[in-house]
Design an enzyme around this catalytic site. Structure first.
Site, PDB file in Angstrom:
ATOM      1  N   GLU A 212       6.078  -3.040 -26.059  1.00  0.00           N
ATOM      2  CA  GLU A 212       6.328  -2.812 -27.487  1.00  0.00           C
ATOM      3  C   GLU A 212       6.950  -1.440 -27.714  1.00  0.00           C
ATOM      4  O   GLU A 212       7.872  -1.288 -28.504  1.00  0.00           O
ATOM      5  CB  GLU A 212       5.004  -2.932 -28.262  1.00  0.00           C
ATOM      6  CG  GLU A 212       5.177  -2.963 -29.781  1.00  0.00           C
ATOM      7  CD  GLU A 212       5.111  -1.595 -30.452  1.00  0.00           C
ATOM      8  OE1 GLU A 212       5.344  -1.533 -31.668  1.00  0.00           O
ATOM      9  OE2 GLU A 212       4.830  -0.585 -29.785  1.00  0.00           O
ATOM     10  N   GLU A 213       6.406  -0.443 -27.008  1.00  0.00           N
ATOM     11  CA  GLU A 213       6.802   0.946 -27.268  1.00  0.00           C
ATOM     12  C   GLU A 213       8.244   1.261 -26.870  1.00  0.00           C
ATOM     13  O   GLU A 213       8.779   2.290 -27.236  1.00  0.00           O
ATOM     14  CB  GLU A 213       5.841   1.918 -26.557  1.00  0.00           C
ATOM     15  CG  GLU A 213       4.389   1.840 -27.035  1.00  0.00           C
ATOM     16  CD  GLU A 213       4.184   2.377 -28.450  1.00  0.00           C
ATOM     17  OE1 GLU A 213       5.149   2.863 -29.064  1.00  0.00           O
ATOM     18  OE2 GLU A 213       3.048   2.291 -28.941  1.00  0.00           O
TER      19      GLU A 213
END
Ligand code: CO
Length: 360
Positions: A212-213
């Site tokens: 996600e990051e």
């Protein structure tokens, strides 16, 4: 320490920079195995766990990401110092003079992102902000060969902040790294535990996503696979209740309940779904807050626009000092988020979902 504290401690202490979510995924698999009837991973490593049998639509997808902000080994200098590539959104000041763990094929290697001693600095140099490309990690190696051969460090090895879960002043505030988004994962586990013997009127998936990051990558593929009718993303929120941050920047306060995101740079929620959350919270007397951010990005954005699109919302547990070695959350906020998510999922029957999905 109760079971939830133990789970939060284990999840936040686990290593899991983007692309290296294995240790976190193992915890999720262990927790879900007695609760879920089906589990599988997709081609990017996201874990999709289904409660009960597949009763067809409506399909509800809860999601939280397993990865945390970290670093990656770029190269090792001839003198044995590690140069790195940040993974995710770090502030340069938060990177310096901290403990780190490099996850090598031979096991963990500890190190420190050293900073020049002020003894040798001019006044001007003391006032400067150190930039990430000047930084390095000292692992105690005396050469490139020593770092590679004795310690097993290779380019591409993930690096995680070295920081341990701590209960602040014996109370209900918890300090740890990686609340973003281990807090969301813990909420999902406890939601599944509550609903195991209280089956909801829908097919419920808990999806633990990867990467996600670095750009919501795991949510993209996993939401394609799950094909949700409704998306509920669970995140670490942005507390705006400490010195130096204003209400203009963020409206959440620790201890005042889960936050409904109304705007971030990646998505806006479906407003009928927002209203359902507000109605349920009122009825159950659960405190909630709202947040409007001019930044941030989260997996809900990928769920929302997967396939033909799905009404989606992002619900966050207020967190101080995101994307650093230590963040702070409140246990009360965790408990209220859990209650709210369980109650809303119980409402998501075919008729309600049909209404949420109709735009006439
Ligand atoms: Co996050």
């Amino acid at each position: 320490m109760d079971n939830i504290e133990s789970l939060l401690e284990e999840l936040t202490n686990a290593d899991g920079p983007s692309g290296f979510e294995g240790p976190v995924r193992s915890i999720m698999q262990r927790e879900f195995s007695p609760l879920c009837s089906h589990m599988e991973t997709d081609g990017m490593g996201s874990l999709m766990a289904r409660l009960g049998e597949d009763d067809g639509p409506p399909r509800i997808m809860m999601a939280a990401h397993m990865d945390e902000v970290g670093l990656m080994v770029k190269f090792v200098t001839a003198e044995g110092y590690v140069r790195f590539q940040p993974l995710g959104g770090w502030l340069d000041q938060a990177l310096i003079n901290q403990r780190w763990v490099i996850l090598t094929r031979n096991g963990p290697v500890q190190g420190v992102s050293g900073i020049k001693t002020p003894h040798v600095m001019t006044t001007e140099a003391r006032n400067q902000v150190f930039k990430r490309d000047q930084m390095f990690i000292d692992v105690g190696a005396d050469s490139l060969e020593d770092a590679e051969e004795r310690l097993g460090i290779r380019p591409g090895d993930p690096i995680t902040p070295d920081s341990r879960f701590t209960i602040l002043s014996g109370g209900s505030l918890y300090m740890a790294k990686a609340w973003d988004d281990r807090i969301g994962l813990a909420v999902m586990v406890e939601v599944m535990r509550r609903l195991k013997n209280l089956p909801p009127p829908n097919t419920l998936y808990a999806v633990s996503t990867t990467q996600e990051e670095v750009g919501l990558r795991g949510a993209h593929t996993s939401s394609y696979r799950v094909e949700p009718d409704i998306g509920i993303n669970l995140e670490a929120g942005v507390a705006g209740d400490y010195p130096g941050i204003s209400q203009e920047e963020s409206q959440e306060r620790v201890g005042k309940g889960p936050a409904i995101f109304l705007h971030d740079t990646s998505m806006m929620p479906n407003l009928k779904l927002r209203d359902l959350f507000i109605d349920v919270a009122k009825e159950k007397e659960i405190p909630i807050q709202f947040d409007v951010l001019n930044g941030y990005g989260e997996d809900g954005a990928e769920i929302q626009r997967s396939r033909g699109g799905a009404p989606t919302i992002n619900i966050a547990v207020p967190t101080r000092y995101l994307h650093s070695h230590y963040g702070v959350i409140s246990r009360q906020d965790f408990d209220h988020t859990l209650e709210l998510i369980v109650a809303v999922i119980q409402r998501l029957d075919a008729a309600t979902v049909h209404d949420l999905k109709s735009f006439d």
